[in-house]
Design a protein around this motif. Sequence first.
Motif, PDB file in Angstrom:
ATOM      1  N   GLN A 199      -3.796  12.576  -2.498  1.00 27.51           N
ATOM      2  CA  GLN A 199      -3.878  12.283  -3.926  1.00 27.51           C
ATOM      3  C   GLN A 199      -5.272  12.854  -4.290  1.00 27.51           C
ATOM      4  O   GLN A 199      -5.239  13.406  -5.281  1.00 27.51           O
ATOM      5  CB  GLN A 199      -3.682  10.828  -3.894  1.00 27.51           C
ATOM      6  N   GLN A 224       0.879  -1.049  -0.071  1.00 22.65           N
ATOM      7  CA  GLN A 224      -0.051   0.063  -0.133  1.00 22.65           C
ATOM      8  C   GLN A 224       1.045   1.302  -0.038  1.00 22.65           C
ATOM      9  O   GLN A 224       1.690   1.436   0.763  1.00 22.65           O
ATOM     10  CB  GLN A 224      -0.870   0.027   1.345  1.00 22.65           C
ATOM     11  N   ARG A 225       0.355   2.211  -0.746  1.00 23.15           N
ATOM     12  CA  ARG A 225       1.270   3.546  -0.871  1.00 23.15           C
ATOM     13  C   ARG A 225       0.961   4.384   0.593  1.00 23.15           C
ATOM     14  O   ARG A 225      -0.337   4.165   1.176  1.00 23.15           O
ATOM     15  CB  ARG A 225       0.939   4.351  -1.857  1.00 23.15           C
ATOM     16  N   GLY A 226       1.859   5.006   1.025  1.00 23.12           N
ATOM     17  CA  GLY A 226       1.877   5.831   2.211  1.00 23.12           C
ATOM     18  C   GLY A 226       2.237   7.106   1.960  1.00 23.12           C
ATOM     19  O   GLY A 226       2.566   7.694   0.870  1.00 23.12           O
ATOM     20  N   VAL A 227       2.248   7.749   3.101  1.00 20.81           N
ATOM     21  CA  VAL A 227       2.813   9.152   3.218  1.00 20.81           C
ATOM     22  C   VAL A 227       4.127   9.503   2.573  1.00 20.81           C
ATOM     23  O   VAL A 227       4.332  10.532   1.628  1.00 20.81           O
ATOM     24  CB  VAL A 227       2.551   9.908   4.658  1.00 20.81           C
ATOM     25  N   ASP A 241      -1.128   5.796   7.527  1.00 19.52           N
ATOM     26  CA  ASP A 241      -0.527   5.875   6.700  1.00 19.52           C
ATOM     27  C   ASP A 241      -0.977   5.985   5.186  1.00 19.52           C
ATOM     28  O   ASP A 241      -0.852   6.931   4.269  1.00 19.52           O
ATOM     29  CB  ASP A 241       0.778   4.994   6.531  1.00 19.52           C
ATOM     30  N   ALA A 242      -1.813   4.921   4.959  1.00 21.74           N
ATOM     31  CA  ALA A 242      -2.498   4.839   3.582  1.00 21.74           C
ATOM     32  C   ALA A 242      -3.507   5.767   3.368  1.00 21.74           C
ATOM     33  O   ALA A 242      -3.676   6.471   2.458  1.00 21.74           O
ATOM     34  CB  ALA A 242      -3.103   3.291   3.602  1.00 21.74           C
ATOM     35  N   ASP A 277       5.318   8.229  -0.065  1.00 24.50           N
ATOM     36  CA  ASP A 277       5.121   7.965  -1.363  1.00 24.50           C
ATOM     37  C   ASP A 277       4.713   9.496  -1.986  1.00 24.50           C
ATOM     38  O   ASP A 277       4.501   9.277  -3.291  1.00 24.50           O
ATOM     39  CB  ASP A 277       4.214   6.838  -1.632  1.00 24.50           C
ATOM     40  N   LEU A 278       4.163  10.287  -1.282  1.00 24.11           N
ATOM     41  CA  LEU A 278       3.598  11.456  -1.711  1.00 24.11           C
ATOM     42  C   LEU A 278       4.809  12.132  -2.444  1.00 24.11           C
ATOM     43  O   LEU A 278       4.192  13.310  -3.509  1.00 24.11           O
ATOM     44  CB  LEU A 278       2.974  12.374  -0.674  1.00 24.11           C
ATOM     45  N   TYR A 323      -2.070   9.253   2.327  1.00 25.23           N
ATOM     46  CA  TYR A 323      -1.668   9.249   0.972  1.00 25.23           C
ATOM     47  C   TYR A 323      -2.937   9.301   0.063  1.00 25.23           C
ATOM     48  O   TYR A 323      -3.010  10.098  -0.964  1.00 25.23           O
ATOM     49  CB  TYR A 323      -0.865   7.875   0.486  1.00 25.23           C
ATOM     50  N   ARG A 324      -3.976   8.637   0.322  1.00 23.36           N
ATOM     51  CA  ARG A 324      -5.087   8.730  -0.764  1.00 23.36           C
ATOM     52  C   ARG A 324      -6.043  10.018  -0.611  1.00 23.36           C
ATOM     53  O   ARG A 324      -6.450  10.497  -1.375  1.00 23.36           O
ATOM     54  CB  ARG A 324      -6.096   7.843  -0.145  1.00 23.36           C
TER      55      ARG A 324
END
Length: 380
Positions: free
Chosen positions: A295, A253-256, A287-288, A258-259, A291-292
């Motif tokens: 985004q 899962q993408r997290g913070v 965390d997920a 990855d921003l 990011y969402r």
Amino acid sequence: MITTALRSFWDEPGAADPPPPARRDRVLVGAVMVAALLEGAFVEDVTWRPVATVVAVALAPVLLWRRTHPLVCAVVGLGTGLALGLAGQLAGVSGVGLATMSYVLVLVYALVRWGSGRQIVVGLVVVAVVGGLSAVTDYTGPAELFGGLAVLAAAVAAGAAFRFRAESRRRAFDQIRSQERVGLARDLHDSVAHHVSAIAVQAQTGRTMARRRPEAALEALQVIEEEASRTLAEMRAMVRVLRDGSPAEYAPQRGVADLVSLARRDPAPVVEVELAGDLAGLGPQVDAAGYRIAQEALTNALRHARHASRVEIRVAEGAGRLRIRVSDDGRTDPGRPAPHGFGLLGMTERVELLGGTLRAGPMPEGGWAVDAEVPMDANR
């Protein structure tokens, strides 16, 4: 088939959460009363001037409860108008009443907009009876007759149209909320699956090393205990959300962190990302979600911000809360209301599921900002 459709309409519940009387309703009632008094005082050729004026003014407060009691209000309003007309016929006069009393059309609209299926059927029967009797007792010509029927039909059609629109929007919102719950549940599922896999690996390692290095087995047991505690905490969070039967994806899962991949210099607008504070200890759900949320807010800014040259994403940790701010320098229209799209609804739903808050709106210096706060321990 027709019988089934009629039975379904008869059993249709009333509109969900009708708003109680608000300030604008009291303003409407006051305006109607003033209009009735002015018409009764200054308009010439008003039949039964005192009686018609008193009835129009006394009936106006019924508008306050047109949403919560649509059938009662419609019957009272139409019945009063019919009674006034019949009383005039018995006295040998016609055209009793004020033009201001046309506000009873609002009650017809409210009946279709807020009433249940039973209330709508009963109310429309009353409308038909009142309209028929009024046409018979106060007939003034085909033009006026068809004009009155057209206005009445327009009120019914408007109520049905707004009801359909509100119901469609409510169903879409429910679908968005369900999707956000499913998405969060999948995030939780992936995290729990990771912890359980770690527990299994440590258990196998401890069993293998127990004979040669007993202390290694104790270390494995300690790791297992820690992983099990995290898993139980996240399982408690999982029961708060819905989960469908589709297989979960085990991709990371993408997290913070990855921003930073969202930053760009070209094309315009420029996207700048700033991460501040200790973000290494975020739980998987927070965390997920961070990011969402960022985004989705960035997507909205790129799609809707007019003439924006820069979008800033700032994520910071402080006082046990994760703070996310996405702002742009686009042009805002002061007269334009804040949007309530599905993207904003999805972000709000995800934040509220984690016990946080989200605000979105124009900034005093111009541009638009989305501010979200989520507790750091939301997954525990």
